[in-house]
Scaffold this motif. Structure first.
Motif, PDB file in Angstrom:
ATOM      1  N   LEU A  45       0.843  -1.188   0.000  1.00  8.48           N
ATOM      2  CA  LEU A  45       0.000   0.000   0.000  1.00  8.48           C
ATOM      3  C   LEU A  45       0.881   1.241   0.000  1.00  8.48           C
ATOM      4  CD1 LEU A  45      -2.651  -1.041   2.674  1.00  8.48           C
ATOM      5  CD2 LEU A  45      -2.818  -1.240   0.188  1.00  8.48           C
ATOM      6  N   TRP A  46       0.435   2.245  -0.736  1.00  6.20           N
ATOM      7  CA  TRP A  46       1.172   3.500  -0.913  1.00  6.20           C
ATOM      8  C   TRP A  46       0.438   4.610  -0.177  1.00  6.20           C
ATOM      9  CZ3 TRP A  46      -0.290   7.877  -3.963  1.00  6.20           C
ATOM     10  CH2 TRP A  46       0.738   8.771  -4.227  1.00  6.20           C
ATOM     11  N   CYS A  47       1.123   5.298   0.729  1.00  5.80           N
ATOM     12  CA  CYS A  47       0.526   6.395   1.483  1.00  5.80           C
ATOM     13  C   CYS A  47       0.280   7.572   0.545  1.00  5.80           C
ATOM     14  CB  CYS A  47       1.439   6.814   2.626  1.00  5.80           C
ATOM     15  SG  CYS A  47       0.832   8.262   3.531  1.00  5.80           S
ATOM     16  N   ALA A  48      -0.972   8.015   0.452  1.00  6.59           N
ATOM     17  CA  ALA A  48      -1.335   9.113  -0.445  1.00  6.59           C
ATOM     18  C   ALA A  48      -0.842  10.458   0.064  1.00  6.59           C
ATOM     19  CB  ALA A  48      -2.846   9.152  -0.636  1.00  6.59           C
ATOM     20  N   THR A  49      -0.368  10.529   1.301  1.00 11.13           N
ATOM     21  CA  THR A  49       0.141  11.784   1.855  1.00 11.13           C
ATOM     22  C   THR A  49       1.630  11.961   1.594  1.00 11.13           C
ATOM     23  OG1 THR A  49      -1.538  11.757   3.600  1.00 11.13           O
ATOM     24  CG2 THR A  49       0.400  13.157   3.958  1.00 11.13           C
ATOM     25  N   LEU A  77      -3.272   3.668  -0.905  1.00  9.69           N
ATOM     26  CA  LEU A  77      -3.746   3.078  -2.161  1.00  9.69           C
ATOM     27  C   LEU A  77      -3.004   1.779  -2.421  1.00  9.69           C
ATOM     28  CD1 LEU A  77      -3.971   6.328  -2.489  1.00  9.69           C
ATOM     29  CD2 LEU A  77      -4.246   5.799  -4.889  1.00  9.69           C
ATOM     30  N   THR A  78      -3.706   0.788  -2.970  1.00 13.69           N
ATOM     31  CA  THR A  78      -3.056  -0.459  -3.326  1.00 13.69           C
ATOM     32  C   THR A  78      -2.086  -0.236  -4.484  1.00 13.69           C
ATOM     33  OG1 THR A  78      -3.370  -2.740  -4.028  1.00 13.69           O
ATOM     34  CG2 THR A  78      -4.919  -1.146  -4.904  1.00 13.69           C
ATOM     35  N   LEU A  79      -0.991  -0.975  -4.478  1.00 15.14           N
ATOM     36  CA  LEU A  79      -0.033  -0.929  -5.578  1.00 15.14           C
ATOM     37  C   LEU A  79      -0.123  -2.174  -6.460  1.00 15.14           C
ATOM     38  CD1 LEU A  79       3.122   0.584  -3.851  1.00 15.14           C
ATOM     39  CD2 LEU A  79       1.489   1.706  -5.370  1.00 15.14           C
ATOM     40  N   SER A  80      -1.086  -3.045  -6.177  1.00 13.39           N
ATOM     41  CA  SER A  80      -1.270  -4.240  -7.002  1.00 13.39           C
ATOM     42  C   SER A  80      -1.789  -3.828  -8.375  1.00 13.39           C
ATOM     43  CB  SER A  80      -2.258  -5.200  -6.345  1.00 13.39           C
ATOM     44  OG  SER A  80      -1.729  -5.678  -5.142  1.00 13.39           O
ATOM     45  N   ALA A  81      -1.145  -4.324  -9.427  1.00 15.86           N
ATOM     46  CA  ALA A  81      -1.502  -3.943 -10.795  1.00 15.86           C
ATOM     47  C   ALA A  81      -2.929  -4.354 -11.160  1.00 15.86           C
ATOM     48  CB  ALA A  81      -0.514  -4.564 -11.781  1.00 15.86           C
ATOM     49  N   GLU A  83      -5.543  -4.394  -9.122  1.00 19.50           N
ATOM     50  CA  GLU A  83      -6.502  -3.837  -8.170  1.00 19.50           C
ATOM     51  C   GLU A  83      -6.500  -2.311  -8.283  1.00 19.50           C
ATOM     52  OE1 GLU A  83      -6.083  -7.195  -4.693  1.00 19.50           O
ATOM     53  OE2 GLU A  83      -5.000  -5.331  -4.458  1.00 19.50           O
ATOM     54  N   ASP A  84      -7.619  -1.707  -7.932  1.00 25.21           N
ATOM     55  CA  ASP A  84      -7.732  -0.252  -8.009  1.00 25.21           C
ATOM     56  C   ASP A  84      -8.603   0.252  -6.864  1.00 25.21           C
ATOM     57  OD1 ASP A  84      -7.064   2.146  -9.083  1.00 25.21           O
ATOM     58  OD2 ASP A  84      -8.483   2.058 -10.751  1.00 25.21           O
ATOM     59  N   TRP A  85      -8.050   0.247  -5.661  1.00 23.16           N
ATOM     60  CA  TRP A  85      -8.793   0.650  -4.485  1.00 23.16           C
ATOM     61  C   TRP A  85      -7.884   1.373  -3.504  1.00 23.16           C
ATOM     62  CZ3 TRP A  85      -6.827  -1.373  -0.005  1.00 23.16           C
ATOM     63  CH2 TRP A  85      -6.100  -2.553  -0.103  1.00 23.16           C
ATOM     64  N   ALA A  86      -8.509   1.957  -2.506  1.00 24.43           N
ATOM     65  CA  ALA A  86      -7.791   2.633  -1.425  1.00 24.43           C
ATOM     66  C   ALA A  86      -8.562   2.389  -0.131  1.00 24.43           C
ATOM     67  CB  ALA A  86      -7.679   4.122  -1.700  1.00 24.43           C
ATOM     68  N   TRP A  87      -7.893   2.602   0.978  1.00 28.98           N
ATOM     69  CA  TRP A  87      -8.518   2.464   2.294  1.00 28.98           C
ATOM     70  C   TRP A  87      -8.229   3.721   3.083  1.00 28.98           C
ATOM     71  CZ3 TRP A  87     -12.080  -0.015   4.839  1.00 28.98           C
ATOM     72  CH2 TRP A  87     -12.093   0.022   6.228  1.00 28.98           C
ATOM     73  N   CYS A  88      -9.279   4.300   3.671  1.00 32.47           N
ATOM     74  CA  CYS A  88      -9.099   5.443   4.562  1.00 32.47           C
ATOM     75  C   CYS A  88      -9.097   4.908   5.981  1.00 32.47           C
ATOM     76  CB  CYS A  88     -10.211   6.476   4.375  1.00 32.47           C
ATOM     77  SG  CYS A  88      -9.980   7.894   5.472  1.00 32.47           S
ATOM     78  N   TYR A  89      -7.932   4.910   6.602  1.00 33.42           N
ATOM     79  CA  TYR A  89      -7.801   4.419   7.976  1.00 33.42           C
ATOM     80  C   TYR A  89      -8.577   5.302   8.942  1.00 33.42           C
ATOM     81  CZ  TYR A  89      -3.951   1.418   6.459  1.00 33.42           C
ATOM     82  OH  TYR A  89      -3.191   0.462   5.840  1.00 33.42           O
TER      83      TYR A  89
END
Length: 97
Positions: A45-49, A77-81, A83-89
């Motif tokens: 997962l890649w931190c969007a900040t 955001l996921t870095l899996s090619a 997948e296209d999703w994100a999670w807001c902790y």
């Protein structure tokens, strides 16, 4: 980003969804914390900040969550090619593109 239509609405919302940058074109291919400790990961997962790359909650180290816990950065955001999703902790909301 939009809310995941597959989950029932329970009134949760995410104020970060509209301002997320796209994931990097050349993402990291490893979790640095896992590499340094000899651990393994399931997905990254890649931190969007700030751009930190850590392993997901399904991985033993949960380094993306630990990064959020330490910094307060809300969305990864996921870095899996495939997948296209994100999670807001912060808001506990799953987001899809």
């Amino acid at each position: 980003m939009a809310y995941d239509g597959g989950r029932p609405e329970d009134g949760r919302a995410c104020g970060h969804a509209a301002t997320l940058p796209p994931a990097p074109d050349q993402p990291a291919d490893a979790c640095a914390e896992c590499l340094s400790s000899g651990g393994s990961w399931r997905r990254l997962l890649w931190c969007a900040t700030c751009g930190h790359v850590g392993c997901c909650d399904s991985s033993p180290g949960r380094h993306a969550y630990r990064h959020h816990d330490r910094t307060g950065h809300p969305v990864a955001l996921t870095l899996s090619a495939d997948e296209d999703w994100a999670w807001c902790y912060k808001d506990e909301v799953y987001l899809v593109r």
